[in-house]
Design an enzyme around this catalytic site. Structure first.
Site, PDB file in Angstrom:
ATOM      1  N   HIS A 197       2.379 -21.299  37.037  1.00  8.06           N
ATOM      2  CA  HIS A 197       1.964 -22.481  36.264  1.00  8.06           C
ATOM      3  C   HIS A 197       2.761 -22.528  34.967  1.00  8.06           C
ATOM      4  O   HIS A 197       3.050 -21.482  34.376  1.00  8.06           O
ATOM      5  CB  HIS A 197       0.462 -22.405  35.931  1.00  8.06           C
ATOM      6  CG  HIS A 197      -0.123 -23.719  35.567  1.00  8.06           C
ATOM      7  ND1 HIS A 197      -0.028 -24.225  34.289  1.00  8.06           N
ATOM      8  CD2 HIS A 197      -0.773 -24.643  36.304  1.00  8.06           C
ATOM      9  CE1 HIS A 197      -0.614 -25.418  34.253  1.00  8.06           C
ATOM     10  NE2 HIS A 197      -1.068 -25.698  35.472  1.00  8.06           N
ATOM     11  N   ASP A 251      -4.328 -24.983  42.992  1.00  3.55           N
ATOM     12  CA  ASP A 251      -4.014 -25.419  44.361  1.00  3.55           C
ATOM     13  C   ASP A 251      -4.096 -24.307  45.389  1.00  3.55           C
ATOM     14  O   ASP A 251      -3.920 -24.563  46.583  1.00  3.55           O
ATOM     15  CB  ASP A 251      -2.600 -26.024  44.379  1.00  3.55           C
ATOM     16  CG  ASP A 251      -2.540 -27.286  43.540  1.00  3.55           C
ATOM     17  OD1 ASP A 251      -1.690 -27.366  42.636  1.00  3.55           O
ATOM     18  OD2 ASP A 251      -3.375 -28.160  43.770  1.00  3.55           O
TER      19      ASP A 251
HETATM   20  C1  SDX Z   1      -0.337 -28.208  39.282  1.00  6.70           C
HETATM   21  O1  SDX Z   1       0.964 -28.908  34.581  1.00  6.70           O
HETATM   22  C2  SDX Z   1      -0.212 -28.851  35.076  1.00  6.70           C
HETATM   23  O2  SDX Z   1      -1.206 -28.682  34.388  1.00  6.70           O
HETATM   24  C3  SDX Z   1      -0.296 -29.038  36.584  1.00  6.70           C
HETATM   25  C4  SDX Z   1      -1.653 -28.842  37.224  1.00  6.70           C
HETATM   26  C5  SDX Z   1      -2.614 -29.932  36.818  1.00  6.70           C
HETATM   27  O3  SDX Z   1      -3.816 -29.686  36.907  1.00  6.70           O
HETATM   28  O4  SDX Z   1      -2.149 -31.070  36.511  1.00  6.70           O
HETATM   29  O5  SDX Z   1      -2.166 -27.578  36.859  1.00  6.70           O
HETATM   30  C6  SDX Z   1      -1.551 -28.897  38.751  1.00  6.70           C
HETATM   31  O6  SDX Z   1       0.684 -28.828  39.443  1.00  6.70           O
HETATM   32  C7  SDX Z   1      -0.389 -26.714  39.524  1.00  6.70           C
HETATM   33  C8  SDX Z   1       0.983 -26.126  39.957  1.00  6.70           C
HETATM   34  C9  SDX Z   1       1.139 -26.383  41.453  1.00  6.70           C
HETATM   35  N1  SDX Z   1       2.497 -26.012  41.919  1.00  6.70           N
HETATM   36  C10 SDX Z   1       2.714 -24.942  42.671  1.00  6.70           C
HETATM   37  O7  SDX Z   1       1.850 -24.137  43.008  1.00  6.70           O
HETATM   38  C11 SDX Z   1       4.153 -24.829  43.172  1.00  6.70           C
HETATM   39  C12 SDX Z   1       4.629 -23.386  43.014  1.00  6.70           C
HETATM   40  N2  SDX Z   1       4.748 -23.100  41.595  1.00  6.70           N
HETATM   41  C13 SDX Z   1       6.039 -23.300  40.963  1.00  6.70           C
HETATM   42  O8  SDX Z   1       6.893 -24.191  41.530  1.00  6.70           O
HETATM   43  C14 SDX Z   1       6.008 -23.170  39.452  1.00  6.70           C
HETATM   44  O9  SDX Z   1       5.254 -22.085  39.156  1.00  6.70           O
HETATM   45  C15 SDX Z   1       5.527 -24.360  38.637  1.00  6.70           C
HETATM   46  C16 SDX Z   1       6.257 -25.616  38.991  1.00  6.70           C
HETATM   47  C17 SDX Z   1       4.068 -24.575  38.838  1.00  6.70           C
HETATM   48  C18 SDX Z   1       5.784 -24.023  37.166  1.00  6.70           C
HETATM   49  O10 SDX Z   1       7.141 -23.945  37.009  1.00  6.70           O
HETATM   50  P1  SDX Z   1       7.796 -23.608  35.565  1.00  6.70           P
HETATM   51  O11 SDX Z   1       6.787 -23.448  34.518  1.00  6.70           O
HETATM   52  O12 SDX Z   1       8.899 -24.585  35.325  1.00  6.70           O
HETATM   53  O13 SDX Z   1       8.342 -22.192  35.791  1.00  6.70           O
HETATM   54  P2  SDX Z   1       9.746 -21.846  36.444  1.00  6.70           P
HETATM   55  O14 SDX Z   1       9.955 -22.712  37.675  1.00  6.70           O
HETATM   56  O15 SDX Z   1      10.769 -21.869  35.369  1.00  6.70           O
HETATM   57  O16 SDX Z   1       9.495 -20.350  36.951  1.00  6.70           O
HETATM   58  C19 SDX Z   1       9.584 -19.267  36.029  1.00  6.70           C
HETATM   59  C20 SDX Z   1      10.043 -18.107  36.885  1.00  6.70           C
HETATM   60  C21 SDX Z   1      11.292 -18.447  37.727  1.00  6.70           C
HETATM   61  O17 SDX Z   1      11.993 -17.245  37.923  1.00  6.70           O
HETATM   62  P3  SDX Z   1      13.309 -16.981  36.971  1.00  6.70           P
HETATM   63  O18 SDX Z   1      14.252 -18.150  37.182  1.00  6.70           O
HETATM   64  O19 SDX Z   1      12.769 -16.904  35.548  1.00  6.70           O
HETATM   65  O20 SDX Z   1      13.879 -15.671  37.485  1.00  6.70           O
HETATM   66  O21 SDX Z   1       9.023 -17.769  37.838  1.00  6.70           O
HETATM   67  C22 SDX Z   1       9.495 -17.991  39.159  1.00  6.70           C
HETATM   68  C23 SDX Z   1      10.725 -18.885  39.062  1.00  6.70           C
HETATM   69  O22 SDX Z   1      11.634 -18.632  40.122  1.00  6.70           O
HETATM   70  N3  SDX Z   1       8.406 -18.659  39.877  1.00  6.70           N
HETATM   71  C24 SDX Z   1       8.039 -18.392  41.130  1.00  6.70           C
HETATM   72  C25 SDX Z   1       6.945 -19.232  41.373  1.00  6.70           C
HETATM   73  N4  SDX Z   1       6.708 -19.977  40.299  1.00  6.70           N
HETATM   74  C26 SDX Z   1       7.608 -19.627  39.380  1.00  6.70           C
HETATM   75  N5  SDX Z   1       8.529 -17.512  42.040  1.00  6.70           N
HETATM   76  C27 SDX Z   1       7.893 -17.512  43.237  1.00  6.70           C
HETATM   77  N6  SDX Z   1       6.841 -18.292  43.566  1.00  6.70           N
HETATM   78  C28 SDX Z   1       6.339 -19.162  42.654  1.00  6.70           C
HETATM   79  N7  SDX Z   1       5.297 -19.914  42.967  1.00  6.70           N
END
Ligand code: SDX
Length: 431
Positions: free
Chosen positions: A308, A366
């Site tokens: 998140h 989720d």
């Molecule tokens: C919702 O914003 C809100 O409040 C949203 C929400 C709401 O109520 O409105 O809470 C609802 O959207 C919840 C999130 C649902 N999405 C997912 O579950 C999809 C999987 N999660 C990711 O795609 C990610 O965690 C996000 C999109 C939720 C957040 O992404 P960020 O904050 O931009 O973080 P990032 O993509 O920069 O990740 C940081 C690091 C990265 O690694 P590095 O490049 O630093 O080496 O963490 C890793 C990412 O690769 N990472 C994951 C991961 N999520 C982040 N690695 C594996 N699996 C994951 N799920």
């Protein structure tokens, strides 16, 4: 917002620019950069808005490190346990918990707006039966502005109020219609004798041929899911609604924009993607393979329902949802559900793995919601529509707050330009 004694100083090419710092009631202070471009001829650069506050708001507060979520100051865990979705709608819209009389009046107003204009039934006929219900919802909600002309004037507080009530009341009806249309069953009209969550379940699962009685425990679980999704500060879809609203677009068009944004798998579409991932994993013994893929930089696979932007601790909604999953599946006699077992084992393994621990990746809202919704009988394609109908109150509350803000301006970000500089046109014969 109040000015703090602190200032931030930027020194550019020997010029010093002092930027005021503002306090809220809690959470990080903000550096006010509104004069930066005029005085420093530079923009700030923050793709994804990881360090940017786009507005002032008094609706929802999140402390990502503490895993805290407050709706108008009330903790989500207490509301999920003791409140109801319509009471939370009142709280988010008006800022205070209602008295019994206020709640009864609000429930009555919402109940009497649950039907949609009969002509809207024809809208659905234009979609293929196998359309994703989110596609139908974006189209039909946007089309509401073609029907409800008496609640389009955003400068009239009364019309804003009516639009808010209509949206909260009609989104469950439209979501249920999208579902019925996708499975070839006739639409079921709302029943004023049912509470909000029971009405939605009845519109989804009743058929004209026989009586459908909603199980109170399932209605309560549905109502809790709606509360948990009601609002969440300036997330992507809420920011979309605010940006659309900042141009003066009508409220129905703004909510349709929010639904479109929510659909993405990185946002509200994650509940569908998460359940599909859990099904693909299938059994507990295949979890290590997926954990490895999630950690592999060269693999685009991510653990859906994990991570998140704000929560760097447990998403408090995920905790409530996990308890609710146990309760609902136990009630339905499917506590040995393989998908739930995979989800719990996946969570356990991930939370012990250095990659997830170091990046502070925890289950989010989720991760468990799809397991409950599937157990209730919903197809995965209905998970995000349910998120959308639940979030409607958050979107419309934030929209109302923005419209009523005297400092509100049209949102118009700038850019760091990296394209070609000025050059003259070349006639096609000379290319
Ligand atoms: C919702 O914003 C809100 O409040 C949203 C929400 C709401 O109520 O409105 O809470 C609802 O959207 C919840 C999130 C649902 N999405 C997912 O579950 C999809 C999987 N999660 C990711 O795609 C990610 O965690 C996000 C999109 C939720 C957040 O992404 P960020 O904050 O931009 O973080 P990032 O993509 O920069 O990740 C940081 C690091 C990265 O690694 P590095 O490049 O630093 O080496 O963490 C890793 C990412 O690769 N990472 C994951 C991961 N999520 C982040 N690695 C594996 N699996 C994951 N799920």
């Amino acid at each position: 917002m109040s000015a703090s004694k602190r200032t931030a100083t930027i020194t550019l090419d020997g010029k010093t620019i002092d930027l005021p710092v503002h306090h809220g009631t809690t959470g990080p202070d903000v550096v006010d950069i509104r004069k930066l471009y005029a005085e420093g001829d530079v923009f700030t650069f923050d793709p994804g808005f990881t360090s940017t506050a786009a507005c002032e708001s008094g609706i929802t507060y999140i402390d990502g490190d503490a895993g805290e979520l407050l709706y108008r100051g009330y903790p989500i865990e207490q509301l999920a346990e003791q409140s109801s979705h319509l009471e939370v709608c009142y709280l988010l819209l008006y800022g205070e918990l209602p008295t019994p009389a206020q709640l009864a009046d609000f429930e009555g107003r919402v109940t009497r707006h649950t039907m949609v204009h009969e002509q809207m039934h024809y809208f659905f006929r234009g979609f293929r039966r196998d359309s994703h219900p989110m596609a139908t919802m974006v189209g039909v909600v946007g089309a509401m502005s073609a029907f409800y002309h008496d609640s389009l004037d955003i400068n009239d507080p009364w019309q804003r109020e009516v639009a808010a009530i209509r949206m909260i009341a009609k989104l469950p009806t439209i979501a249920a219609m999208a579902y019925k249309y996708s499975i070839g069953q006739p639409f079921v009209y709302p029943k004023n004798s049912l509470d909000y969550a029971s009405n939605f379940l009845h519109m989804c699962f009743a058929v004209p041929c026989e009586e459908y009685v909603v199980k109170p425990a399932l209605a309560k679980a549905m109502d809790r899911i709606m509360m948990l999704h009601a609002d969440h500060e300036q997330n992507a879809s809420t920011s979309t609604v605010r940006l659309a609203g900042s141009s003066g677009a009508n409220p129905f068009a703004c909510i349709a924009a929010g639904i479109a944004c929510l659909w993405g798998p990185a946002h509200g579409g994650a509940n569908q993607a998460c359940l599909e991932m859990l099904r693909e994993i299938g059994t507990v013994d295949r979890i290590p393979e997926f954990i490895r893929r999630a950690k592999d930089k060269n693999d685009s696979f991510r653990l859906m329902g994990f991570g998140h932007r704000v929560y760097k601790n447990f998403d408090p909604r995920a905790k409530v949802m996990k308890e609710s999953a146990d309760e609902v599946l136990g009630l339905l006699g499917i506590e040995n559900n393989e998908t739930l077992k995979v989800a719990k084992e996946l969570e356990r393994i991930a939370l012990e793995d250095e990659y997830f621990v170091s990046k502070k990746l925890y289950p989010n809202v989720d991760f468990y919601s799809g397991i409950i919704l599937e157990a209730m009988g919903f197809p995965t394609s209905m998970f995000t529509p349910i998120f959308a109908l639940s979030r409607t109150v958050g979107w419309i509350s934030q929209w109302k707050e923005m419209i009523a803000d005297p400092a509100q301006k049209i949102g118009r970000p700038r850019q760091l330009y990296v394209g070609p500089t000025r050059r003259d046109y070349i006639a096609i014969g000379a290319r």
